[in-house]
Scaffold this motif. Sequence first.
Motif, PDB file in Angstrom:
ATOM      1  N   ILE A 120       0.971  -1.090   0.089  1.00  0.00           N
ATOM      2  CA  ILE A 120      -0.127   0.048  -0.123  1.00  0.00           C
ATOM      3  C   ILE A 120       0.861   1.262   0.076  1.00  0.00           C
ATOM      4  CG2 ILE A 120      -1.730   1.370   1.297  1.00  0.00           C
ATOM      5  CD1 ILE A 120      -2.744  -1.464   2.772  1.00  0.00           C
ATOM      6  N   ARG A 121       0.504   2.097  -0.776  1.00  0.00           N
ATOM      7  CA  ARG A 121       1.187   3.443  -0.760  1.00  0.00           C
ATOM      8  C   ARG A 121       0.017   4.477  -1.170  1.00  0.00           C
ATOM      9  NH1 ARG A 121       4.103   3.338  -5.084  1.00  0.00           N
ATOM     10  NH2 ARG A 121       6.079   2.186  -4.268  1.00  0.00           N
ATOM     11  N   ASP A 122      -0.002   5.620  -0.216  1.00  0.00           N
ATOM     12  CA  ASP A 122      -0.820   6.799  -0.436  1.00  0.00           C
ATOM     13  C   ASP A 122      -2.249   6.178  -0.449  1.00  0.00           C
ATOM     14  OD1 ASP A 122       1.362   8.644  -0.546  1.00  0.00           O
ATOM     15  OD2 ASP A 122       1.524   8.374  -2.687  1.00  0.00           O
ATOM     16  N   GLY A 123      -2.515   5.111   0.425  1.00  0.00           N
ATOM     17  CA  GLY A 123      -4.117   4.763   0.370  1.00  0.00           C
ATOM     18  C   GLY A 123      -4.422   3.749  -0.603  1.00  0.00           C
ATOM     19  N   LEU A 124      -3.446   3.534  -1.621  1.00  0.00           N
ATOM     20  CA  LEU A 124      -3.735   2.785  -2.717  1.00  0.00           C
ATOM     21  C   LEU A 124      -3.105   1.430  -2.729  1.00  0.00           C
ATOM     22  CD1 LEU A 124      -3.774   5.520  -5.690  1.00  0.00           C
ATOM     23  CD2 LEU A 124      -5.911   4.718  -4.395  1.00  0.00           C
ATOM     24  N   ILE A 125      -3.625   0.624  -3.410  1.00  0.00           N
ATOM     25  CA  ILE A 125      -2.545  -0.753  -3.781  1.00  0.00           C
ATOM     26  C   ILE A 125      -1.913  -0.491  -4.603  1.00  0.00           C
ATOM     27  CG2 ILE A 125      -2.869  -3.103  -4.479  1.00  0.00           C
ATOM     28  CD1 ILE A 125      -5.947  -3.328  -3.518  1.00  0.00           C
ATOM     29  N   ASN A 137     -19.209  -7.011  -7.172  1.00  0.00           N
ATOM     30  CA  ASN A 137     -20.534  -6.888  -7.532  1.00  0.00           C
ATOM     31  C   ASN A 137     -21.200  -5.522  -6.834  1.00  0.00           C
ATOM     32  OD1 ASN A 137     -20.016  -9.076  -9.277  1.00  0.00           O
ATOM     33  ND2 ASN A 137     -21.818 -10.326  -8.634  1.00  0.00           N
ATOM     34  N   GLY A 138     -20.722  -5.702  -5.454  1.00  0.00           N
ATOM     35  CA  GLY A 138     -21.448  -4.471  -4.442  1.00  0.00           C
ATOM     36  C   GLY A 138     -20.961  -3.223  -5.138  1.00  0.00           C
ATOM     37  N   ALA A 139     -19.606  -3.209  -5.413  1.00  0.00           N
ATOM     38  CA  ALA A 139     -18.813  -1.868  -5.761  1.00  0.00           C
ATOM     39  C   ALA A 139     -19.378  -1.588  -7.267  1.00  0.00           C
ATOM     40  CB  ALA A 139     -17.279  -2.233  -5.933  1.00  0.00           C
ATOM     41  N   ARG A 140     -19.545  -2.573  -8.010  1.00  0.00           N
ATOM     42  CA  ARG A 140     -20.227  -2.234  -9.179  1.00  0.00           C
ATOM     43  C   ARG A 140     -21.522  -1.666  -9.282  1.00  0.00           C
ATOM     44  NH1 ARG A 140     -21.398  -6.622 -14.154  1.00  0.00           N
ATOM     45  NH2 ARG A 140     -22.662  -5.074 -15.320  1.00  0.00           N
ATOM     46  N   ALA A 141     -22.486  -2.256  -8.364  1.00  0.00           N
ATOM     47  CA  ALA A 141     -23.932  -1.739  -8.023  1.00  0.00           C
ATOM     48  C   ALA A 141     -23.763  -0.218  -7.758  1.00  0.00           C
ATOM     49  CB  ALA A 141     -24.433  -2.548  -7.127  1.00  0.00           C
ATOM     50  N   LEU A 142     -22.819  -0.065  -6.783  1.00  0.00           N
ATOM     51  CA  LEU A 142     -22.580   1.451  -6.226  1.00  0.00           C
ATOM     52  C   LEU A 142     -21.696   2.328  -7.159  1.00  0.00           C
ATOM     53  CD1 LEU A 142     -21.949   0.619  -2.653  1.00  0.00           C
ATOM     54  CD2 LEU A 142     -24.181   0.749  -3.738  1.00  0.00           C
ATOM     55  N   GLY A 143     -21.575   1.876  -8.489  1.00  0.00           N
ATOM     56  CA  GLY A 143     -20.649   2.780  -9.215  1.00  0.00           C
ATOM     57  C   GLY A 143     -19.396   3.038  -8.856  1.00  0.00           C
ATOM     58  N   LEU A 144     -18.812   2.370  -7.902  1.00  0.00           N
ATOM     59  CA  LEU A 144     -17.461   2.287  -7.191  1.00  0.00           C
ATOM     60  C   LEU A 144     -16.407   1.185  -7.936  1.00  0.00           C
ATOM     61  CD1 LEU A 144     -18.474   3.314  -3.869  1.00  0.00           C
ATOM     62  CD2 LEU A 144     -17.483   4.720  -5.410  1.00  0.00           C
ATOM     63  N   GLU A 145     -16.849   0.402  -8.943  1.00  0.00           N
ATOM     64  CA  GLU A 145     -15.686  -0.668  -9.341  1.00  0.00           C
ATOM     65  C   GLU A 145     -14.560  -0.133  -9.853  1.00  0.00           C
ATOM     66  OE1 GLU A 145     -18.367  -0.130 -13.159  1.00  0.00           O
ATOM     67  OE2 GLU A 145     -18.524   0.401 -11.048  1.00  0.00           O
ATOM     68  N   ALA A 146     -14.305   1.023 -10.242  1.00  0.00           N
ATOM     69  CA  ALA A 146     -13.055   1.405 -10.644  1.00  0.00           C
ATOM     70  C   ALA A 146     -12.324   1.755  -9.254  1.00  0.00           C
ATOM     71  CB  ALA A 146     -13.095   2.764 -11.521  1.00  0.00           C
ATOM     72  N   VAL A 147     -12.730   1.911  -8.181  1.00  0.00           N
ATOM     73  CA  VAL A 147     -12.264   2.275  -6.961  1.00  0.00           C
ATOM     74  C   VAL A 147     -11.983   1.084  -5.976  1.00  0.00           C
ATOM     75  CG1 VAL A 147     -12.283   3.959  -5.131  1.00  0.00           C
ATOM     76  CG2 VAL A 147     -13.263   4.506  -7.251  1.00  0.00           C
ATOM     77  N   ILE A 148     -12.896   0.399  -6.049  1.00  0.00           N
ATOM     78  CA  ILE A 148     -12.967  -0.672  -4.830  1.00  0.00           C
ATOM     79  C   ILE A 148     -13.359  -1.898  -5.339  1.00  0.00           C
ATOM     80  CG2 ILE A 148     -13.275   0.920  -2.941  1.00  0.00           C
ATOM     81  CD1 ILE A 148     -16.069  -0.004  -2.814  1.00  0.00           C
ATOM     82  N   VAL A 155      -9.374   0.876   5.479  1.00  0.00           N
ATOM     83  CA  VAL A 155     -10.189   1.529   4.245  1.00  0.00           C
ATOM     84  C   VAL A 155      -9.273   2.607   3.681  1.00  0.00           C
ATOM     85  CG1 VAL A 155     -12.146   3.074   3.991  1.00  0.00           C
ATOM     86  CG2 VAL A 155     -12.096   1.092   5.368  1.00  0.00           C
ATOM     87  N   ALA A 156      -8.936   2.828   2.498  1.00  0.00           N
ATOM     88  CA  ALA A 156      -8.056   3.826   1.891  1.00  0.00           C
ATOM     89  C   ALA A 156      -6.824   3.538   2.264  1.00  0.00           C
ATOM     90  CB  ALA A 156      -8.736   4.981   1.877  1.00  0.00           C
ATOM     91  N   GLY A 157      -6.215   2.381   2.855  1.00  0.00           N
ATOM     92  CA  GLY A 157      -5.041   2.163   3.349  1.00  0.00           C
ATOM     93  C   GLY A 157      -4.791   2.437   4.889  1.00  0.00           C
ATOM     94  N   ARG A 158      -5.933   2.720   5.617  1.00  0.00           N
ATOM     95  CA  ARG A 158      -5.800   3.389   7.029  1.00  0.00           C
ATOM     96  C   ARG A 158      -6.513   2.379   7.752  1.00  0.00           C
ATOM     97  NH1 ARG A 158      -7.299   9.957   7.458  1.00  0.00           N
ATOM     98  NH2 ARG A 158      -5.435  10.504   6.212  1.00  0.00           N
ATOM     99  N   PRO A 159      -5.587   1.624   9.065  1.00  0.00           N
ATOM    100  CA  PRO A 159      -6.139   0.843   9.944  1.00  0.00           C
ATOM    101  C   PRO A 159      -7.359   1.412  10.446  1.00  0.00           C
ATOM    102  CG  PRO A 159      -4.305   1.543  10.646  1.00  0.00           C
ATOM    103  CD  PRO A 159      -4.406   2.299   9.255  1.00  0.00           C
ATOM    104  N   LEU A 160      -8.651   0.749  10.421  1.00  0.00           N
ATOM    105  CA  LEU A 160      -9.729   0.830  11.317  1.00  0.00           C
ATOM    106  C   LEU A 160     -10.145  -0.090  12.453  1.00  0.00           C
ATOM    107  CD1 LEU A 160     -12.310   2.410   8.627  1.00  0.00           C
ATOM    108  CD2 LEU A 160     -10.354   3.742  10.010  1.00  0.00           C
ATOM    109  N   LEU A 161      -9.625  -1.131  12.149  1.00  0.00           N
ATOM    110  CA  LEU A 161      -9.608  -2.266  13.108  1.00  0.00           C
ATOM    111  C   LEU A 161      -8.353  -3.174  13.112  1.00  0.00           C
ATOM    112  CD1 LEU A 161     -12.130  -4.091  14.634  1.00  0.00           C
ATOM    113  CD2 LEU A 161     -12.005  -5.865  12.707  1.00  0.00           C
ATOM    114  N   ASP A 162      -7.866  -3.283  13.990  1.00  0.00           N
ATOM    115  CA  ASP A 162      -6.475  -4.129  14.318  1.00  0.00           C
ATOM    116  C   ASP A 162      -6.593  -5.117  15.385  1.00  0.00           C
ATOM    117  OD1 ASP A 162      -3.660  -4.037  13.873  1.00  0.00           O
ATOM    118  OD2 ASP A 162      -3.527  -3.748  16.173  1.00  0.00           O
TER     119      ASP A 162
END
Length: 441
Positions: A34-39, A350-361, A406-413
């Motif tokens: 991960i770099r700058d929140g991206l894979i 499929n969920g990402a695609r439904a929400l129009g986010l398939e290019a992102v997640i 999420v976006a490279g940031r740990p929310l659950l550790d």
Amino acid sequence: MPTTALPLDLLLLPDWLVPVEPAGVVLRDQGLGIRDGLIAWVGPRAQAPIAQETRELPGCVLTPGLVNAHGHAAMSLFRGLADDLPLMTWLQDHIWPAEARWVDEAFVRDGTDLAIAEQLKGGITCFADMYFFPREACERVHRSGIRAQIAAPLLDFPIPGAATPDEGLNAAVELYSELRHHPRISIALGPHAPYTVSDQTLEKVRVIADELDAPIQMHLHETADEVERALAQHGERPLARLARLGLLGPRLQAVHVTQVNDEDLALLVESNTSVVHCPESNLKLASGFCPVERLWQAGVNVAIGTDGAASNNDLDLLGETRTAALLAKAVAGSATALDAHRALRMATLNGARALGLEAVIGSLEVGKAADLAAFDLSGLAQQPVHDPVSQLIYATGRDCVRHVWVAGRPLLDDRRLLRMDEAALIQTARAWGERIGEHLH
């Protein structure tokens, strides 16, 4: 300096890595950087670039974060309030009166926080929400670090926070323009259902959605009764009505869809409309069965959602996906329907695609946001691991979620929420339970 030479922010080294795209693949001895929140890198451990931090994830399978494509987050405070009732009785005699009495900004704030925490602990990194006071929900999403699509609810009668559908539409447009560049929040229009929204309102929804290129989420063909009433009142099925009004298309997220005839299927396929399947809510309210395998084989994008905790009663997308896979086999009369790998795809890409986010997640591909979940398969009940995806879907509960980013940031550790106070959330929810309970009895 070429970007490849820059050190990674974080290198993750799980036992298994499931990218989801390409389909059906399980990678061993591979890492993800991960770099700058991206894979920034996926490849063999031996070739891993230098990283500022390296994390071994022994016994874990790393997947894209789960996408909960439909729910009503704040309704977590109504969990268990009116169980074991049919949909219209549940809505008209229990839920709508409770909402009229209790729902305000504070309710939405506390209920959404509770839902976000529950979802993060279950490996969900993105959720779709449709509930009152959407601005308050956006604020909670912003603070928590999770990703979400917030749909402004639209009904033809007064609702908490909007006396008219026009007021709801104006609020949605305002939110959309304010948050259009937010990295983790997208705004959608949420016409509630065919029986609560008129043609006039739906036409306005279409015009605004076209102007803004905004998604639309709507409960649709949830029960046989809904379709029969529509035929009696309008002389057409709800999907045909939406087609006439120009609302079908890749921006529309049709939620539930338990009633599908040949004409319905043709409309869904031709328009490239996504379906959001909510199996446990449909089972609990006896609403019917979404023909998932039939839709999938016809080429319809099928995502999955938990619905709200008032009708589910949990926001456990991993459990939901297992139910979906088992139910799909019974409904299709085929043991090969919705296999484990496709079930995981339904809960991610499929969920990402439904929400129009398939290019992102939705998949572990270089350039996408680092929204990730690590599931621990080292426990007794997961042994032996012949196929980690099979174990994840059929033998693993959400208590196996160890880490979430999420976006490279740990929310659950290591199962601990990093940005939310779990004990305080429980205390607040209990206080709401006491207030609502006093009124009930």
